[in-house]
Write a protein that holds these residues in place. Structure first.
Motif, PDB file in Angstrom:
ATOM      1  N   ASP A   1       0.292  -4.728  -8.700  1.00  0.00           N
ATOM      2  CA  ASP A   1       0.129  -4.583  -7.256  1.00  0.00           C
ATOM      3  C   ASP A   1      -1.326  -4.351  -6.857  1.00  0.00           C
ATOM      4  O   ASP A   1      -1.612  -3.713  -5.825  1.00  0.00           O
ATOM      5  CB  ASP A   1       1.031  -3.444  -6.722  1.00  0.00           C
ATOM      6  CG  ASP A   1       1.182  -3.521  -5.208  1.00  0.00           C
ATOM      7  OD1 ASP A   1       1.093  -4.651  -4.674  1.00  0.00           O
ATOM      8  OD2 ASP A   1       1.359  -2.470  -4.561  1.00  0.00           O
ATOM      9  N   CYS A   2      -2.269  -4.843  -7.684  1.00  0.00           N
ATOM     10  CA  CYS A   2      -3.683  -4.745  -7.277  1.00  0.00           C
ATOM     11  C   CYS A   2      -3.920  -5.730  -6.134  1.00  0.00           C
ATOM     12  O   CYS A   2      -3.218  -6.734  -6.012  1.00  0.00           O
ATOM     13  CB  CYS A   2      -4.606  -5.047  -8.451  1.00  0.00           C
ATOM     14  SG  CYS A   2      -4.240  -6.597  -9.287  1.00  0.00           S
ATOM     15  N   ASP A   3      -4.928  -5.437  -5.329  1.00  0.00           N
ATOM     16  CA  ASP A   3      -5.231  -6.317  -4.202  1.00  0.00           C
ATOM     17  C   ASP A   3      -6.119  -7.473  -4.645  1.00  0.00           C
ATOM     18  O   ASP A   3      -6.020  -8.579  -4.126  1.00  0.00           O
ATOM     19  CB  ASP A   3      -5.880  -5.496  -3.086  1.00  0.00           C
ATOM     20  CG  ASP A   3      -4.934  -4.400  -2.635  1.00  0.00           C
ATOM     21  OD1 ASP A   3      -3.982  -4.713  -1.905  1.00  0.00           O
ATOM     22  OD2 ASP A   3      -5.100  -3.233  -3.075  1.00  0.00           O
ATOM     23  N   PHE A   4      -7.010  -7.168  -5.606  1.00  0.00           N
ATOM     24  CA  PHE A   4      -7.887  -8.185  -6.180  1.00  0.00           C
ATOM     25  C   PHE A   4      -7.933  -7.986  -7.694  1.00  0.00           C
ATOM     26  O   PHE A   4      -7.897  -6.849  -8.184  1.00  0.00           O
ATOM     27  CB  PHE A   4      -9.318  -8.060  -5.621  1.00  0.00           C
ATOM     28  CG  PHE A   4      -9.404  -8.227  -4.132  1.00  0.00           C
ATOM     29  CD1 PHE A   4      -9.411  -9.492  -3.555  1.00  0.00           C
ATOM     30  CD2 PHE A   4      -9.480  -7.109  -3.297  1.00  0.00           C
ATOM     31  CE1 PHE A   4      -9.487  -9.636  -2.178  1.00  0.00           C
ATOM     32  CE2 PHE A   4      -9.555  -7.251  -1.920  1.00  0.00           C
ATOM     33  CZ  PHE A   4      -9.554  -8.521  -1.351  1.00  0.00           C
ATOM     34  N   TYR A   5      -8.042  -9.104  -8.408  1.00  0.00           N
ATOM     35  CA  TYR A   5      -8.184  -9.042  -9.861  1.00  0.00           C
ATOM     36  C   TYR A   5      -9.199 -10.130 -10.219  1.00  0.00           C
ATOM     37  O   TYR A   5      -9.092 -11.261  -9.730  1.00  0.00           O
ATOM     38  CB  TYR A   5      -6.835  -9.310 -10.549  1.00  0.00           C
ATOM     39  CG  TYR A   5      -6.882  -9.094 -12.048  1.00  0.00           C
ATOM     40  CD1 TYR A   5      -6.557  -7.865 -12.607  1.00  0.00           C
ATOM     41  CD2 TYR A   5      -7.281 -10.129 -12.907  1.00  0.00           C
ATOM     42  CE1 TYR A   5      -6.615  -7.652 -13.974  1.00  0.00           C
ATOM     43  CE2 TYR A   5      -7.342  -9.921 -14.279  1.00  0.00           C
ATOM     44  CZ  TYR A   5      -7.004  -8.678 -14.800  1.00  0.00           C
ATOM     45  OH  TYR A   5      -7.079  -8.465 -16.164  1.00  0.00           O
TER      46      TYR A   5
ATOM     47  N   HIS B   1      -3.426   3.240  -3.251  1.00  0.00           N
ATOM     48  CA  HIS B   1      -2.573   2.770  -2.150  1.00  0.00           C
ATOM     49  C   HIS B   1      -1.998   3.953  -1.381  1.00  0.00           C
ATOM     50  O   HIS B   1      -1.765   3.859  -0.171  1.00  0.00           O
ATOM     51  CB  HIS B   1      -1.463   1.858  -2.681  1.00  0.00           C
ATOM     52  CG  HIS B   1      -1.979   0.503  -3.091  1.00  0.00           C
ATOM     53  ND1 HIS B   1      -1.233  -0.397  -3.809  1.00  0.00           N
ATOM     54  CD2 HIS B   1      -3.173  -0.097  -2.882  1.00  0.00           C
ATOM     55  CE1 HIS B   1      -1.943  -1.509  -4.010  1.00  0.00           C
ATOM     56  NE2 HIS B   1      -3.129  -1.335  -3.463  1.00  0.00           N
ATOM     57  N   GLY B   2      -1.805   5.051  -2.078  1.00  0.00           N
ATOM     58  CA  GLY B   2      -1.292   6.259  -1.427  1.00  0.00           C
ATOM     59  C   GLY B   2      -2.191   6.769  -0.309  1.00  0.00           C
ATOM     60  O   GLY B   2      -1.716   7.408   0.634  1.00  0.00           O
ATOM     61  N   VAL B   3      -3.509   6.495  -0.428  1.00  0.00           N
ATOM     62  CA  VAL B   3      -4.412   6.903   0.671  1.00  0.00           C
ATOM     63  C   VAL B   3      -4.831   5.695   1.514  1.00  0.00           C
ATOM     64  O   VAL B   3      -5.751   5.770   2.327  1.00  0.00           O
ATOM     65  CB  VAL B   3      -5.678   7.651   0.148  1.00  0.00           C
ATOM     66  CG1 VAL B   3      -5.296   8.970  -0.493  1.00  0.00           C
ATOM     67  CG2 VAL B   3      -6.499   6.782  -0.793  1.00  0.00           C
ATOM     68  N   GLY B   4      -4.170   4.562   1.281  1.00  0.00           N
ATOM     69  CA  GLY B   4      -4.429   3.371   2.119  1.00  0.00           C
ATOM     70  C   GLY B   4      -5.637   2.557   1.686  1.00  0.00           C
ATOM     71  O   GLY B   4      -6.138   1.736   2.458  1.00  0.00           O
ATOM     72  N   ALA B   5      -6.130   2.786   0.446  1.00  0.00           N
ATOM     73  CA  ALA B   5      -7.294   2.021  -0.021  1.00  0.00           C
ATOM     74  C   ALA B   5      -6.856   0.761  -0.755  1.00  0.00           C
ATOM     75  O   ALA B   5      -5.804   0.747  -1.414  1.00  0.00           O
ATOM     76  CB  ALA B   5      -8.141   2.890  -0.956  1.00  0.00           C
ATOM     77  N   ALA B   6      -7.663  -0.290  -0.648  1.00  0.00           N
ATOM     78  CA  ALA B   6      -7.419  -1.516  -1.416  1.00  0.00           C
ATOM     79  C   ALA B   6      -8.074  -1.364  -2.786  1.00  0.00           C
ATOM     80  O   ALA B   6      -8.991  -0.559  -2.958  1.00  0.00           O
ATOM     81  CB  ALA B   6      -7.998  -2.718  -0.686  1.00  0.00           C
ATOM     82  N   VAL B   7      -7.573  -2.142  -3.758  1.00  0.00           N
ATOM     83  CA  VAL B   7      -8.055  -1.982  -5.139  1.00  0.00           C
ATOM     84  C   VAL B   7      -8.450  -3.317  -5.764  1.00  0.00           C
ATOM     85  O   VAL B   7      -7.701  -4.295  -5.684  1.00  0.00           O
ATOM     86  CB  VAL B   7      -6.969  -1.351  -6.035  1.00  0.00           C
ATOM     87  CG1 VAL B   7      -7.525  -1.053  -7.434  1.00  0.00           C
ATOM     88  CG2 VAL B   7      -6.410  -0.083  -5.411  1.00  0.00           C
TER      89      VAL B   7
END
Ligand code: PMP
Length: 418
Positions: A228-232, A203-209
């Motif tokens: 705080d993951c974007d997808f699981y 998230h620090g570099v603006g990437a989704a996870v």
């Protein structure tokens, strides 16, 4: 079940594994005349009676297609199906049921994200970071996307103990990193990357996870909001639930922005030959008749787990891992792959001079079921310069006696191969 021996008591001081075992009918069966010792839960776990009965009940008294019928049976099935979605939501701490998409499993969930998120948010030159630990299900969909879009795949290595190299990960992250997809627990080694930190750094570099929770959710409680993951993503069949059902959790604003993955019934608001309006998530991503009874069965598996003390399960599994690591590690010629901690109750190993398939076959004759081969994780096998391993993966129902049975079986293998 008699309540004194019930595994369902909350905060039971000691995890009553024998009481839990009685809930799994298959554990009372034999293989080649020997009691079944099932050590392949990492591939697919056995099912408790509560899940088997929930599925039977659907077909016996509550089955109809969902979301469509005006008749009562369809409404009952719809309520049960949507009730299962709400159970999943609470189980992983999602903000709303709309963030829970039912899929066929982890594989379909990752393909959905790669395809749909990729189409909407990624372009040529964008970097997707994976790790060498990934299951093929979290590699191949990104390679398919690379063919379609020209994204670049970057791979985080592991150290000699199988630990995710955080220093290398940090080095790989940059302004072109748009997506990070990593496993919570390696199915091949059992090692557990520090996903909370991985997510924070991405998230620090603006990437989704995306976190592949196929193995992870089985061994520890998951809170997607805290992570705080974007997808699981995960599969029902590894979580003591039915096959054919899995889950994609996605943050609402992301799912809202993503195009459909497949088209068909149940995912639309209106259709004409000129124009089709899509339904909002989660329906947008659930085209066609879903596996209704299996979703309800997954809800039953979640109820079953919620009825147990998950910390006690984790302690029990940790004891199994310690016992297996010590007992197997003392067998001459046996090498364990993936020694870094933390790790889940998965022990992957080779035995000098004996092919893993021969080991698996001899153990089978002792009634012991283990997995042999590359475990759909060829890159990590290659990392260690081996074609495959024998993998014993433990579930909540395994016992220390079964660890001993495995060790005795391996000693027999050594005798046979001299
Ligand atoms: N990821 C991991 C870590 C796994 O262990 C598995 C199953 N072995 C998968 C993904 C794929 O899961 P499924 O086959 O249920 O789609």
């Amino acid at each position: 079940m008699n309540s004194a021996s019930s595994p369902m008591r909350r905060n039971a001081p000691v995890f009553d594994v024998e009481a839990v075992r009685r809930e799994f009918p298959i554990l009372g069966t034999s293989v080649h005349g020997k009691p079944l010792v099932f050590l392949d839960s990492g591939a697919s776990a056995q099912k408790p009676r509560a899940v088997i009965e929930a599925i039977s009940r659907v077909y016996e008294t509550g089955y109809a297609n969902i979301h469509r019928g005006v008749y009562q049976l369809s409404q009952v099935a719809t309520e049960a199906y949507e009730g299962a979605r709400a159970k999943v939501q609470r189980f992983i701490g999602a903000a709303s049921p709309g963030e829970i998409v039912f899929t066929k499993g982890t594989t379909e969930a990752i393909n959905l994200v790669a395809s749909s998120y990729g189409a909407r948010f990624l372009k040529a030159g964008d970097e997707v970071v994976l790790s060498v630990l990934e299951h093929h299900a979290n590699i191949v969909p990104w390679q398919l996307l690379r063919e379609r879009l020209g994204i670049v795949i970057r791979v985080v290595p592991v150290d000699a103990g199988g630990a995710f190299r955080m220093d290398e990960y940090e080095r790989l992250l940059n302004a072109r990193t748009k997506f990070v997809a990593v496993t919570q627990t390696s199915n091949a080694l059992g090692t557990m990357p520090p996903v909370a930190e991985i997510i924070r750094m991405a998230h620090g570099v603006g990437a989704a996870v995306l976190i592949d929770g196929a193995q992870g959710i089985v061994h520890e409680a998951v809170d997607v909001k805290a992570l705080d993951c974007d997808f699981y993503v995960f599969s029902g069949h590894k979580l003591y639930g039915p096959g054919g059902i899995g889950v994609l959790y996605g943050k609402e604003r992301l799912l809202e922005a993503m195009p459909p993955y497949q088209g068909g019934g149940d995912m639309i608001l209106s259709v004409s030959f000129e124009k089709t309006e899509f339904a909002p998530p989660p329906a947008r991503f659930e085209a066609g008749t879903p596996p209704i009874a299996d979703a309800i069965g997954l809800g039953a598996a979640i109820d079953f787990l919620n009825g147990l003390d998950r910390l006690a399960i984790a302690a029990h599994e940790a004891a199994l891992l310690d016992a297996a690591s010590a007992r197997l590690g003392a067998i001459p010629g046996l090498k364990i792959y993936g020694t870094a901690r933390p790790k889940a109750a998965i022990v992957s190993f080779t035995l000098d001079g004996v092919h893993p398939h021969d080991i698996g076959t001899i153990l089978d004759h002792e009634g012991i079921a283990v997995r042999v081969g590359h475990h759909c994780a060829q890159p990590v096998m290659e990392r260690f310069g081996i074609p495959g391993t024998v993998r014993a993966s433990f579930g909540l129902y395994n016992t220390i006696d079964e660890v001993e049975a495995l060790a005795r079986g391996l000693e027999k293998v050594r005798e046979i191969f001299g």
